[in-house]
Design a protein around this motif. Sequence first.
Motif, PDB file in Angstrom:
ATOM      1  N   ALA A  79       0.835  -1.197   0.000  1.00 49.20           N
ATOM      2  CA  ALA A  79       0.000   0.000   0.000  1.00 49.20           C
ATOM      3  C   ALA A  79       0.869   1.246   0.000  1.00 49.20           C
ATOM      4  O   ALA A  79       1.897   1.307   0.674  1.00 49.20           O
ATOM      5  N   ALA A  80       0.445   2.247  -0.766  1.00 50.86           N
ATOM      6  CA  ALA A  80       1.174   3.510  -0.835  1.00 50.86           C
ATOM      7  C   ALA A  80       0.896   4.352   0.408  1.00 50.86           C
ATOM      8  O   ALA A  80      -0.159   4.226   1.036  1.00 50.86           O
ATOM      9  N   ALA A  81       1.830   5.219   0.749  1.00 49.93           N
ATOM     10  CA  ALA A  81       1.662   6.081   1.915  1.00 49.93           C
ATOM     11  C   ALA A  81       0.570   7.118   1.690  1.00 49.93           C
ATOM     12  O   ALA A  81      -0.164   7.492   2.613  1.00 49.93           O
ATOM     13  N   ARG A  82       0.437   7.566   0.428  1.00 49.34           N
ATOM     14  CA  ARG A  82      -0.580   8.558   0.097  1.00 49.34           C
ATOM     15  C   ARG A  82      -1.262   8.170  -1.199  1.00 49.34           C
ATOM     16  O   ARG A  82      -0.625   7.626  -2.110  1.00 49.34           O
ATOM     17  N   LEU A  83      -2.566   8.440  -1.294  1.00 49.09           N
ATOM     18  CA  LEU A  83      -3.337   8.136  -2.487  1.00 49.09           C
ATOM     19  C   LEU A  83      -3.962   9.401  -3.049  1.00 49.09           C
ATOM     20  O   LEU A  83      -4.225  10.364  -2.315  1.00 49.09           O
ATOM     21  N   SER A  84      -4.236   9.377  -4.351  1.00 52.41           N
ATOM     22  CA  SER A  84      -4.920  10.500  -4.977  1.00 52.41           C
ATOM     23  C   SER A  84      -6.358  10.558  -4.489  1.00 52.41           C
ATOM     24  O   SER A  84      -6.912   9.573  -3.976  1.00 52.41           O
ATOM     25  N   ALA A  85      -6.992  11.687  -4.692  1.00 45.86           N
ATOM     26  CA  ALA A  85      -8.399  11.837  -4.314  1.00 45.86           C
ATOM     27  C   ALA A  85      -9.269  10.847  -5.076  1.00 45.86           C
ATOM     28  O   ALA A  85     -10.206  10.263  -4.515  1.00 45.86           O
ATOM     29  N   ALA A  86      -8.952  10.645  -6.356  1.00 45.87           N
ATOM     30  CA  ALA A  86      -9.730   9.705  -7.169  1.00 45.87           C
ATOM     31  C   ALA A  86      -9.623   8.287  -6.618  1.00 45.87           C
ATOM     32  O   ALA A  86     -10.615   7.546  -6.579  1.00 45.87           O
ATOM     33  N   ALA A  87      -8.425   7.893  -6.199  1.00 43.71           N
ATOM     34  CA  ALA A  87      -8.232   6.556  -5.634  1.00 43.71           C
ATOM     35  C   ALA A  87      -9.060   6.375  -4.373  1.00 43.71           C
ATOM     36  O   ALA A  87      -9.724   5.345  -4.190  1.00 43.71           O
ATOM     37  N   ARG A  88      -9.037   7.380  -3.510  1.00 44.20           N
ATOM     38  CA  ARG A  88      -9.811   7.287  -2.269  1.00 44.20           C
ATOM     39  C   ARG A  88     -11.314   7.216  -2.561  1.00 44.20           C
ATOM     40  O   ARG A  88     -12.050   6.474  -1.909  1.00 44.20           O
ATOM     41  N   GLN A  89     -11.765   7.949  -3.558  1.00 43.46           N
ATOM     42  CA  GLN A  89     -13.194   7.949  -3.895  1.00 43.46           C
ATOM     43  C   GLN A  89     -13.635   6.607  -4.467  1.00 43.46           C
ATOM     44  O   GLN A  89     -14.727   6.122  -4.145  1.00 43.46           O
ATOM     45  N   VAL A  90     -12.803   6.008  -5.312  1.00 42.29           N
ATOM     46  CA  VAL A  90     -13.154   4.690  -5.867  1.00 42.29           C
ATOM     47  C   VAL A  90     -13.241   3.656  -4.753  1.00 42.29           C
ATOM     48  O   VAL A  90     -14.180   2.857  -4.696  1.00 42.29           O
ATOM     49  N   LEU A  91     -12.273   3.662  -3.864  1.00 45.73           N
ATOM     50  CA  LEU A  91     -12.269   2.694  -2.767  1.00 45.73           C
ATOM     51  C   LEU A  91     -13.480   2.867  -1.850  1.00 45.73           C
ATOM     52  O   LEU A  91     -13.964   1.888  -1.269  1.00 45.73           O
ATOM     53  N   ALA A  92     -13.993   4.084  -1.750  1.00 42.93           N
ATOM     54  CA  ALA A  92     -15.120   4.355  -0.858  1.00 42.93           C
ATOM     55  C   ALA A  92     -16.475   4.204  -1.540  1.00 42.93           C
ATOM     56  O   ALA A  92     -17.505   4.183  -0.857  1.00 42.93           O
ATOM     57  N   SER A  93     -16.494   4.085  -2.861  1.00 45.13           N
ATOM     58  CA  SER A  93     -17.761   4.074  -3.596  1.00 45.13           C
ATOM     59  C   SER A  93     -18.563   2.796  -3.361  1.00 45.13           C
ATOM     60  O   SER A  93     -18.016   1.694  -3.409  1.00 45.13           O
ATOM     61  N   ASP A  94     -19.858   2.966  -3.138  1.00 44.26           N
ATOM     62  CA  ASP A  94     -20.722   1.795  -3.005  1.00 44.26           C
ATOM     63  C   ASP A  94     -21.344   1.412  -4.343  1.00 44.26           C
ATOM     64  O   ASP A  94     -22.180   0.509  -4.409  1.00 44.26           O
ATOM     65  N   ARG A  95     -20.938   2.076  -5.423  1.00 47.97           N
ATOM     66  CA  ARG A  95     -21.436   1.761  -6.766  1.00 47.97           C
ATOM     67  C   ARG A  95     -20.358   1.079  -7.617  1.00 47.97           C
ATOM     68  O   ARG A  95     -20.589   0.759  -8.777  1.00 47.97           O
ATOM     69  N   ILE A  96     -19.176   0.870  -7.021  1.00 49.50           N
ATOM     70  CA  ILE A  96     -18.088   0.183  -7.707  1.00 49.50           C
ATOM     71  C   ILE A  96     -17.672  -1.002  -6.858  1.00 49.50           C
ATOM     72  O   ILE A  96     -17.182  -0.842  -5.737  1.00 49.50           O
ATOM     73  N   SER A  97     -17.903  -2.195  -7.368  1.00 50.01           N
ATOM     74  CA  SER A  97     -17.551  -3.411  -6.635  1.00 50.01           C
ATOM     75  C   SER A  97     -16.171  -3.879  -7.087  1.00 50.01           C
ATOM     76  O   SER A  97     -15.954  -4.167  -8.272  1.00 50.01           O
ATOM     77  N   LEU A  98     -15.247  -3.938  -6.128  1.00 48.16           N
ATOM     78  CA  LEU A  98     -13.856  -4.285  -6.424  1.00 48.16           C
ATOM     79  C   LEU A  98     -13.488  -5.618  -5.790  1.00 48.16           C
ATOM     80  O   LEU A  98     -13.675  -5.803  -4.586  1.00 48.16           O
ATOM     81  N   PRO A  99     -12.922  -6.548  -6.552  1.00 39.95           N
ATOM     82  CA  PRO A  99     -12.377  -7.753  -5.923  1.00 39.95           C
ATOM     83  C   PRO A  99     -11.128  -7.396  -5.141  1.00 39.95           C
ATOM     84  O   PRO A  99     -10.531  -6.325  -5.345  1.00 39.95           O
ATOM     85  N   PRO A 100     -10.692  -8.256  -4.220  1.00 41.67           N
ATOM     86  CA  PRO A 100      -9.565  -7.912  -3.354  1.00 41.67           C
ATOM     87  C   PRO A 100      -8.308  -7.456  -4.079  1.00 41.67           C
ATOM     88  O   PRO A 100      -7.675  -6.474  -3.670  1.00 41.67           O
ATOM     89  N   ALA A 101      -7.906  -8.144  -5.148  1.00 40.56           N
ATOM     90  CA  ALA A 101      -6.667  -7.764  -5.832  1.00 40.56           C
ATOM     91  C   ALA A 101      -6.792  -6.393  -6.480  1.00 40.56           C
ATOM     92  O   ALA A 101      -5.829  -5.605  -6.471  1.00 40.56           O
ATOM     93  N   SER A 102      -7.954  -6.074  -7.024  1.00 42.82           N
ATOM     94  CA  SER A 102      -8.139  -4.764  -7.661  1.00 42.82           C
ATOM     95  C   SER A 102      -8.134  -3.646  -6.622  1.00 42.82           C
ATOM     96  O   SER A 102      -7.584  -2.566  -6.863  1.00 42.82           O
TER      97      SER A 102
END
Length: 218
Positions: A79-102
């Motif tokens: 894991a990176a020490a800092r993430l872009s705003a877009a990265a944080r938003q994707v990870l928090a989105s309940d409309r984007i389902s991500l498998p663990p590796a993604s």
Amino acid sequence: MAAVVKLLRPAGTRSVIDVIDAQYGGILSNSASVLVPCRVYTISGGRVVSGGTTVDVRLSKSRGSWRVTATHPAQPGAAAARLSAAARQVLASDRISLPPASAADIRSGQVHDSVLTTMLQLATTYRIGISVIRSGHPLDVFGTSRPSDHPRGRAFDTWQIDRHPVVAPSTSRSLITSYMRAAESLGSYNVGGPYQLSGAAFFSDQTHHDHVHAGFQT
């Protein structure tokens, strides 16, 4: 599936494997790559621990039957020490389902914002199920020496749109084609899927009959 279970559930462990999807990473007449994103739940210390990965299962055909020749688990990186705003938003989105590796790919900071912002824009219209982003995908476009956009963090595959699997015969053609066109309008230069659309950005082949691929140049 037996090869994936053997890899992810070693003898003596108490675990359950939830296969999210199985899609082609490539298919030729006598060889194939099948990408299997999955979640793994293991009992450790009296509690359930969740994890998972994506496995690139390689197969070859001999005398009319297919056999597994190799299994390659994803390696997303730390894991990176800092993430872009877009990265944080994707990870928090309940409309984007991500498998663990993604999800781990995004947390590693190795996914371009072009991919992430496109996902976020698509998610304003669709609920999307991602199968593969960076890790767990063949390094080269299968059967060629041409580098794939996936390992460089410049592509993502969608296996489910509005909870409808792309590969399901019951899934509306118009749903899939509208999604493909939306991906292209948002900047993807290389959109693959089960249907050949007009325009230089679009392609279709056997590998992409079960998912929508969106690739980016930067």
